[in-house]
Each structure stands twice: as structure tokens, then as C-alpha cells.
Design an enzyme around this catalytic site. Sequence first.
Site, PDB file in Angstrom:
ATOM      1  N   LYS A 161       0.812  -1.223   0.000  1.00  9.85           N
ATOM      2  CA  LYS A 161       0.000   0.000   0.000  1.00  9.85           C
ATOM      3  C   LYS A 161       0.849   1.279   0.000  1.00  9.85           C
ATOM      4  O   LYS A 161       0.433   2.311  -0.526  1.00  9.85           O
ATOM      5  CB  LYS A 161      -0.929   0.014   1.221  1.00  9.85           C
TER       6      LYS A 161
ATOM      7  N   GLU B 255      -9.731   6.481   2.856  1.00 11.12           N
ATOM      8  CA  GLU B 255     -10.619   5.517   3.499  1.00 11.12           C
ATOM      9  C   GLU B 255      -9.758   4.332   3.906  1.00 11.12           C
ATOM     10  O   GLU B 255      -8.703   4.108   3.321  1.00 11.12           O
ATOM     11  CB  GLU B 255     -11.703   5.055   2.515  1.00 11.12           C
TER      12      GLU B 255
ATOM     13  N   SER C 293       1.816  -9.859  -0.883  1.00  6.82           N
ATOM     14  CA  SER C 293       1.506  -8.430  -0.818  1.00  6.82           C
ATOM     15  C   SER C 293       1.667  -7.821   0.560  1.00  6.82           C
ATOM     16  O   SER C 293       1.851  -6.615   0.688  1.00  6.82           O
ATOM     17  CB  SER C 293       0.088  -8.196  -1.335  1.00  6.82           C
TER      18      SER C 293
END
Lengths: 261, 395
Positions: B86, B108, B375
Site C-alpha cells: 500500500k 478511506e 503483498s
Amino acid sequence: MRQLGNVFNKGKCLISFVTAGDPDLETTRSLVLALEEAGVDIIELGVPFSDPQADGPVIQAAGQRALKAGTTLSKVLDLARNLKGDVKAPLVLMGYYNPIMSYGEERFALDAAEAGISGVIVPDLPFDEGEDFYSTLDRQGVDGILMLTPNTEERRLIETGRRGRGFVYCVSLLGITGQESGFHEQMGEYIARVRKHVSIPLALGFGIEGPERAARVASIVDGVVVGSAIVRLVEKFGHDRKELENNVKPFVTSLKNAITI
Amino acid sequence: MSRKGYYGRFGGRFVPETLFPALEELDKAYDELSCDQAFQKELKELLSKYCGRPSPLYFAERLTEYLGGARIYLKREDLNPTGAHKINNALGQALIALRLGKKRIIAETGAGQHGVATATAAARFGLECHVFMGEEDMRRQALNVDRMRLLGTEVVPVLSGSRTLKDATNEAIRHWVAHVEDTHYIIGSVVGPHPYPAMVRDFQRIIGDETKEQMYEAEGRLPDLLVACVGGGSNSIGLFHPFIGDPSVRMIGVEAAGKGIETGEHAATLTAGRIGVLHGSRSYLLQDEEGQIIEAYSISAGLDYPGVGPEHSAYMESGRVEYTSVTDREALEAFSLLSKLEGIIPALESSHAIAQVLKTAPGLPKDCLVVINLSGRGDKDMNSVRPYLLEGVEA
């Protein structure tokens, strides 16, 4: 149908929004009749959606109540069909795109026309994404009402002027429904800028919480939309139709007087 | 792309009129910055010095032996600061916010991973930051709430709807509508109105670009199979995108089947959804017959989203990428297995990709090269998995 333009010929227009099915469709039916009796010129029926991005807490909560009561787009169309003979004020549906897409655009346009709906507002379907949908509505004689905001650029004002039907819904602020702060400061300049490109009537909405504010803006636009303030009364008195009527009617009348004088 | 912002018939800009100026400004700035050398250099520096990129492409020797089929590599996005891929996007978008002259950023978050990444980027650049998070998620992910606060971000509880990720996204959009003039919204996945799906993909494609180079170094050729989990779909698009034009490379996106597709409690949007519009774009969605959005469910909070990026919908329809799904239980087994075999605790999200490889790899030839996008890391998931591990679910 196609009565929206005519309504504005009679003077400043009061448009009220209620969420259909809040707290149930029977109450909405009697509320619509009461609104018309008290002087509302156009009635917007909100179609509830699980994810209403342009709405503040009051209308969000109303949508949740309506969904909980089992309200669907078909049932809202049934309500409109059922009201057809009893209400003279044109009905406008306001709802988000996904339930309409799920229902089927063509089928929706046909059924809306047949139910006597005069116009449709879809806040998350701008004209460029909704080209097919808005022409489908047009073919059925239902007005596709477009929205504008204080920050809309000239290029989009021109397109809105070209494509808008019925009236153009001018949002009064950068924000969501029921928001009382942030009312656009240069309202006169904003509306004048819109008028340069839009020849059909202009209605102003969002954040118009009572007669005082309604009166202040009525001089520069052709219609005023009041939503959250009425929905708040439904929230409070919706359990008792008589009580609701007793509270909604004087409020609506005060709005009507405020914009007429 | 058939027309700008579209992938086949998916994508677009289904937003209230208020957001158009901001989206157009962002689109224009993004187009310019994509070919701005100075900007690209600054981002590259940041990813290397601040994040330690490139992340390793690690040959998982014991997993390879255990499965007895293909050679399995792990792309180690779990080694990024904040624990997942991210941060690649959060840093890129923070730089864009600076270029646009925006002083505030909002985001968000569901599980809190994107929120923490955004809070980190905001702290790094001294930007004011507000993260919208469902009240229910704040309770489940209290540690991430503390991390964001420590980083100087204000976490705004979302009380509307189901109080989870989709509602946090709605609230962030509402807030953006009202503060659009001085605020940049950092969306965390390849969803939302154009240009977000393209922009987030481009910030994540470094995963695939590095993988391509690293695989050439390790094996002298392209990989044969890429596997990644799909929630909104940012880590998978990041890995897949640079290989889309290489027809020999097969790709599998793995969705969360939760308690099983047939139970209705899942997050497998491409497997079991239908086309609709949510959060500004047209894509596959979990929705009921009336077009109301259905809550997604997965043990993995990062996959728990009822939508999916429009580009994935297009790849599914064209058949370029295969999409499958894996249940909570299969993901937990993979979680446990990778921990024991490789000493790497994977995020529950990434465990879905591993679980798919556990099924696929044994049937593949021994010289087949497989890359799993790891990830994120699984430290954050210890609370969610504890009851299952005690129950003895592990492989």
C-alpha cells in the site's frame, strides 16, 4: 408529462424532497398529498439506495429506514402510478444509478413514463456517462434533470444547457444534502454564470433549511428545493400520519409564502 | 482503453458534478507528471531510500520441494514499511498532492493498512491527514488506529451503513465533495472514478516491473504463472500489468470465497457478482436483485470489499486473466504452511494467493516458474487467526 417547464410559468416554484418508503410507502402517499395541499409545486420522490454518496446524515438515515421497510424501485414506481389520479403536482424521481441500472434503463424509462413521472434526477450519473440513459428518458417524454455545482466549469455549463430537460438543479454549495454551512458566497454571480448558458428554469437546493434562507435565494432562481428539513420532520413524526401532516403543512406553507412574497 | 478512463465497458466517472473539477485537475496533473522526469526521479529516490525498494524476489525453496511441481518465487512486498504494498501508492499520491498544492489529504481504510500507509506518507511530507474508518473496523483493528494516531493522523469514525470499508469510502467521498478545493483524496485501490484506477495501478506496477527484471536475473526468462489476491485489486494489477502484453505469461487473480460462495458470505465479486456502479466506476459488484450493495465477507479484512477495479472486470471478460476464489479455511491453511516452511508469516490477503498455488503447482512441470505476490505480512492478523490455530486447523 413534460409538465415541469409549465409549473415554473406560474411563479417561483417550491420543490420538496421526501424519501419514498420512509417509514413506509403508505405514509409517503399521505405525505405527498399533504405537501401538495400545503402549496408544493413539484414533488421529488427519493428512491432509497444502500450507498448514497451525495447525501448527508438525515437523508441517509431516511434511506436506511425505507430499505428496512422493504422499499424497492418497483414499489416506488407503483406508488407514483397509484398517486397519478390524485396529485396534480408533477412527480420527479431522485435516485442513484445502480438500482436503475439493475432495473434496466429502457424498462425504467418506460415504466416511469407509464407511472406518470415527469422527471428523473440521478446525482451520480453526469451527462457524459449517461448519454444513452438520458436519451432513452427523452424518447419516453420524461425529463432528465441535470445538476450543477458552484465549481462547474464553463464547458460543462454549456453542455448542461444543451442537454438539460425540465429544469436544472443548481446545488447551492460544495457539499452534501442537509449541510447547513458552506452556502456559496457569491450566489448571485454563480446563478448569473449558469444563466448565461442555461435557458430552462433553475432550481436551487442543498442546505435550504427554512423560510428565511428560501426567501433569500428565491429572488435569483426560479425554484427552491427543500429536502432534509422535511425529511427531519418525517423522522420525528413519521410514526403518526396525522401528526406528521400537522407539522409538515405549516412548515411548507411558510416556505411557500417566503418565496412568493 | 476504448475511451479515456474506460477498460472495455468498465470504469468511467460516475460521480456528483462537484467532483468533476478535481478529477479533471488530477487527471491533467497525473498525465503531466507521468512523463515529468523530475517527479519520477523524486518518487524513485523515495521508494529506494525510504522503502528499501526493490523488494526481493525470493525463491521459496522448501515450498517448491514440498509441492513437488513448479519453481515458486515470492515477491516480497511484505518487507515494505507499513507491512504491505500500500505504501507504493500512498507515497506516489502524496507527491501528487504536493504538486497540486493541496495541504490536506484524506483516505478511506478497512483493515487499516491503507490508512497506516497514508498516515505514514502524510507524516513524511507534513500534510494534514484524516482517515475515514468504519466504527466496526476501528474496534477490530484497534492497533492500526493507534498507529495512525501516533503518526499524527486524525481517524474519523464512520457510523453510517454497515460501518465498514464501503461506508468509509462513501464518507470519504462525501467529505471530499465538501472540501474539494484544498483536499486530495488518496484512494487505496484500483477503484473509484478515473483517473484513480489508472493512477493507482501505475504506482503499483513497480511490483511487476521489478519482478520482470529480477526473474530475468534469476532464471534468464519470463515467469510462466503469476498469482495474486484480488480485493479491490491493486497488488494484483501491480504485478500483472507489466506482463499483460506477454502472451506466454498466465495470470491468476484469487478472490476471497469466505465461508464458501454458496453460503453468500464471501467477497468474490468477479466470481459471483454482476455489473453495476459503485464509488464512481462501472465494474462487477456484489449486489442484490434490486441493485442494493451487499456487504462482502472474508476473514481477511483487506479483501472484504463488494467491488473490484474496472480493469480486472475487463481482464476477466477478455479472458486475459483467470479469476478463482479460495475459502477462509484454505487461506488459513496456507497462512500456517508458509509460516512453517519458509519462516515467513504472510498476510491473510496474500495467503489466498498462496492457497491457490498449493492447488495449482503440483500439477505443473518442474521447470515452470511461478511468482506469488506476497503483498503483505501477517503480524496484523494474529488476533484473527488465533482462534483457528488453537482449534488446530493448521496444515
